[in-house]
Design an enzyme around this catalytic site. Structure first.
Site: not given
Ligand code: DON
Length: 598
Positions: A123, A399, A417, A470, A492-493
């Site tokens: 990370r 990501t 990501t 994350s 997908g955040g």
């Molecule tokens: O680490 C995380 O949870 C976020 N930065 C992930 C970002 C992400 O999946 C964006 N995609 N849609």
């Protein structure tokens, strides 16, 4: 037996001996699917509409066919799953520049055929000059842009250190060989539709940063499908990494170029920050789910712990008998997610800075306590669901994921990501790679939502050298006999965790094959906002109405949730995989088998 089925059995009989230490017996889906599984009629991906790719000697599934081919070629050359992951990672940095990266970070979960499991944290890390209030203006309000765009938005990238560490511990082919496919791709790729579309959608934003525009808008516009995209500076940077290993990135010319870029744009990351970066092996997050062992990522990803907390609550119900996405199933899923995310948002953070309540949060006893607060017929308003583990610290799309299994049975799941699509939009001039905007995953101010709407606490405040929390959830599930059953993950955040919890439940509870599990409609709830989000046409009108009557606030998503890349190992040992039909990824198998007996 149908003729087709007879033919496929013959084909399999012919193929099976070729799989030296691989699978035996007929290819069969891992279990009969429960007949409680039906999807709404209007849903975009009806059951049976996509076929898994099945193989006997290894599988690579990523968001991009070219990257999957790169990984599969490494397996064909007798590289193991970790070798393939390294080559795939660097290839994705070239062909999928909006998410694949060397300027970002991620997490890797591995289970080797000898039973060794490990998880690697690569990370990003806050630069040493970062501070808790760096994204606040003089009135104490959170800036709309600083954590998302431009030079302050980036953490120190971890991907190269991650690949280097993974290779050092588990790799078998020479490091430099694994970089060669990416170097060749950086010298010129033919732009495919997904890249052309995303470059067009981001044209105006990419144009704001001259070094970014020079690469991604050559001739002043995004390249069209079929045109060539040359990333010459990136090829040079990859060569330095091939020759110098981790030091080829974190020391010398690349690190100096990063510092120079930061000086030009008012950033704070230094060559010294680069030199300080290390990927960290952490004890994998492991928990039992209905006789299966789930291996996932511990903090600083919240993914494994939050998914475990959800599934532990759900373990107390017979989901299968409720019917897939029935109002009762959707209700329980939502209530479990609401409670798990309440704790996630309050407690979870970088374990090197904040003590983590991991053991308690995933324990059976705590799940039972949380379960007791669930009303089977009524939504609990999130305002009434507090973090449940006592003192909260501090108080008083984009990501990419890839899954790989080799012929020996080694399995790797990696989610990586640069956060938003094209990260901070800043390219390191002269080094040719985009930097992440991962600083937005920190809590800029307790109680103020980030770009994913996550309302997080002081535990996840910015501190020098700290890793931002994350949601990434690379995951491997073992069947009750201890063999790898599922390798999975997604972007997908904040929705990553709910997507992967559903994939695990789809396979374990509903006995879905990999294609059905992946194409099934997804739900999401993250405590705040107090909204149950569902994919377009993913719930029937009757289910929606019942959920509203139970007190849920529902919101239909404009788009889809996630881009899951999974491999399921069939009982005979064959690998069965699909790239999520929601986007344009690809599964490439080694020793591919054309037909599967269901
Ligand atoms: O680490 C995380 O949870 C976020 N930065 C992930 C970002 C992400 O999946 C964006 N995609 N849609």
């Amino acid at each position: 037996m149908t003729r087709l089925r007879a033919l496929s059995l013959l084909l399999l009989a012919a193929l099976a001996p070729a799989a030296a230490c691989g699978p035996t017996g007929a290819v069969r889906a891992h279990a009969a699917q429960a007949d409680t599984v039906t999807f709404p009629l209007e849903w975009d991906f009806p059951r049976g509409a996509i076929a898994p790719v099945t193989a006997s000697r290894g599988m690579v599934v990523t968001t991009d066919r070219v990257a999957s081919e790169v990984g599969a070629e490494i397996l064909r050359r007798n590289g193991n799953a970790v070798d393939a992951a390294v080559a795939t990672h660097f290839a994705l940095a070239v062909v999928n520049p909006e998410a694949g990266n060397i300027g970002g970070g991620g997490f890797l979960v591995v289970r080797m055929a000898d039973g060794t499991t490990a998880s690697l944290d690569f990370r990003e890390m806050a630069p040493m000059a970062a501070s808790a209030d760096m994204f606040l203006d003089s009135a104490g309000n959170v800036s709309d842009t600083l954590s998302l765009q431009g030079h302050l938005a980036s953490g120190v990238p971890g991907s190269v250190a991650g690949m280097w560490e993974a290779h050092k511990r588990f790799g078998s082919l020479p490091w430099a060989d694994l970089l060669q496919p990416a170097i060749a791709l950086a010298e010129g790729i033919v732009v495919h539709e997904r890249l052309a579309l995303s470059l067009r959608a981001y044209e105006e934003r990419l144009a704001r940063y001259p070094a970014t525009a020079r690469i991604f808008l050559p001739n002043g516009r995004p390249p069209r499908v079929g045109e060539r995209l040359v990333q010459a500076d990136l090829a040079e940077t990859l060569r330095r990494i091939a020759e110098g290993g981790m030091d080829g990135f974190y020391r010398g010319r690349t690190a100096e170029l990063v510092e120079a870029e930061m000086r030009r744009g008012g950033g704070i990351m230094t060559a010294d920050d680069m030199g300080r970066y290390r990927a960290v092996w952490r004890d994998p997050l492991r928990f039992g789910y209905r006789g299966h062992e789930v291996i996932s990522m511990p903090p600083p990803s919240s993914g494994g712990v939050t998914m475990a907390a959800m599934l532990k609550i759900l373990e107390g119900y017979d989901l299968r008998s409720l019917g897939y996405l029935s109002p009762e199933h959707a209700h329980l899923f939502t209530e479990a997610a609401r409670r798990a995310y309440a704790d996630r948002n309050a407690y979870l953070a970088d374990p090197d800075f904040v003590p983590q309540p991991t053991e308690r949060m995933i324990s059976d006893a705590y799940a039972a306590e949380r379960r007791r607060t669930i009303d089977r017929n009524r939504a609990t308003p999130s305002a009434q669901v507090n973090p449940g583990l006592g003192q909260v610290p501090g108080e008083g799309e984009n990501t990419t994921h890839y899954s790989i299994v080799d012929a020996r049975g080694n399995a790797v799941a990696v989610t990586t990501t640069i956060n938003s699509l094209y990260g901070s939009l800043v390219t390191v001039d002269g080094a040719g790679f985009l930097l992440n905007n991962e600083m937005d995953d920190f809590t800029a101010k307790p109680g103020v939502p980030n770009q994913f709407g996550l309302v997080q606490g002081a535990a996840n405040a910015v501190q020098p050298g700290k890793r931002m929390l994350s949601a990434m959830t690379p995951t491997i599930v073992l069947d009750p006999s201890g063999r790898v059953l599922l390798v999975t993950g997604t972007p997908g955040g904040s929705t990553i965790i709910t997507s992967i919890a559903q994939i695990v439940s789809n396979v374990v509870d509903f006995r879905m094959d990999v294609a059905t599990a992946t194409s099934a409609p997804r739900l999401h709830h993250q405590h705040l906002p107090d909204t149950l989000r569902y994919e377009r046409d993913g719930l029937t009108a009757a289910t929606e109405a019942r959920l509203r009557a139970m007190g849920h606030a529902l919101a239909e998503r404009g788009g889809y949730q996630g881009d899951v890349q999974s491999i399921v190992i069939l009982p005979g040992g064959y690998q069965s995989a699909v790239a999520d039909p929601r986007r344009g990824g690809a599964a490439v198998g080694v020793g591919e088998v054309r037909r599967v007996v269901q």
